[in-house]
Scaffold this motif. Structure first.
Motif, PDB file in Angstrom:
ATOM      1  N   GLN A   1       0.400 -10.736   0.760  1.00  0.00           N
ATOM      2  CA  GLN A   1      -0.005 -10.746  -0.551  1.00  0.00           C
ATOM      3  C   GLN A   1       0.831  -9.894  -1.327  1.00  0.00           C
ATOM      4  OE1 GLN A   1      -3.562  -9.929  -0.647  1.00  0.00           O
ATOM      5  NE2 GLN A   1      -4.225 -10.881  -2.791  1.00  0.00           N
TER       6      GLN A   1
ATOM      7  N   TYR B   1      -3.014  -5.704   9.151  1.00  0.00           N
ATOM      8  CA  TYR B   1      -4.177  -5.290   8.407  1.00  0.00           C
ATOM      9  C   TYR B   1      -4.961  -3.985   7.817  1.00  0.00           C
ATOM     10  CZ  TYR B   1      -8.040  -7.035   6.047  1.00  0.00           C
ATOM     11  OH  TYR B   1      -9.198  -7.029   5.124  1.00  0.00           O
TER      12      TYR B   1
ATOM     13  N   GLU C   1       2.251 -17.802   4.811  1.00  0.00           N
ATOM     14  CA  GLU C   1       1.353 -17.251   5.558  1.00  0.00           C
ATOM     15  C   GLU C   1       1.424 -17.644   6.727  1.00  0.00           C
ATOM     16  OE1 GLU C   1      -2.811 -14.518   5.280  1.00  0.00           O
ATOM     17  OE2 GLU C   1      -1.775 -14.904   3.009  1.00  0.00           O
TER      18      GLU C   1
ATOM     19  N   HIS D   1      -1.678 -11.315   6.433  1.00  0.00           N
ATOM     20  CA  HIS D   1      -2.251 -11.960   4.984  1.00  0.00           C
ATOM     21  C   HIS D   1      -1.887 -10.300   3.725  1.00  0.00           C
ATOM     22  CE1 HIS D   1      -4.649 -13.240   1.974  1.00  0.00           C
ATOM     23  NE2 HIS D   1      -5.413 -12.040   1.670  1.00  0.00           N
TER      24      HIS D   1
END
Length: 190
Positions: A70, A6, A82, A66
């Motif tokens: 994406q 992330y 996901e 995530h």
């Protein structure tokens, strides 16, 4: 681990999206019928997913991050589930090829057997499964991520009895700033 991707998703994309993986695609795709179905486990930014689709395969992926999921959807135009493979349901769908390039190395050893068993359940008989691990004997955190390095001998204890190792080889890292070695495996489901 997911937190690492992330926080560092753009750096990871920049460092991996343009790597030439042709030398690994060849042995794998040589075993998957043209037009066959491929599942890319831990697809990252979708580099391999896009390649498979552009070369005539029906590909989809699983990606726990995530931001990377994406990006992969947009980059490849493919379905990207996901989450962790362990948590995704495929409703009886089976694949002709499974691709897990540098992704299962984030699975702790105490979960590897069950992950391999799940992979076997979503493969057609005779299907091929490619996976790679950093070569060595280490389990723990490096640089903010969990790694589970393997050797040919150590990985064998986690493989289900219906997997045959068709090919194994060790390669150098494809990124110019790395000197790591990788264990590559092609497995066939009997």
């Amino acid at each position: 681990m997911n937190n690492y991707y992330y926080k560092n998703s753009q750096t990871f994309i920049d460092n991996t999206l343009e790597i030439d993986m042709e030398s690994l695609y060849g042995p794998f795709l040589g075993c998957v019928k043209l037009g066959g179905t491929i599942l890319d486990i831990g697809c990252g930014p979708g580099r391999d997913l896009k390649y498979f689709t552009e070369h005539g395969y029906k590909a989809q992926a699983v990606e726990p991050s995530h931001k990377l999921a994406q990006f992969a959807r947009e980059h490849s135009g493919c379905v990207v589930h996901e989450g962790l493979l362990q948590d995704v349901e495929f409703e009886g769908e089976k694949f002709d090829g499974i691709w897990a390039c540098a992704s299962l190395l984030h699975v702790p050893t105490n979960e590897l057997s069950s992950v391999f068993k799940k992979i076997a359940t979503i493969m057609h008989d005779g299907a091929v499964f490619y996976c790679s691990f950093k070569h060595g004997e280490f389990e723990g955190e490096r640089g903010g991520r969990f790694f589970n390095d393997q050797t040919l001998d150590s990985i064998k204890e986690f493989l289900p009895s219906n997997f045959t190792i068709s090919k194994d080889w060790v390669t150098e890292d494809k990124r110019p700033d790395r000197d790591e070695r990788w264990l590559n495996l092609l497995l066939t489901k009997n």
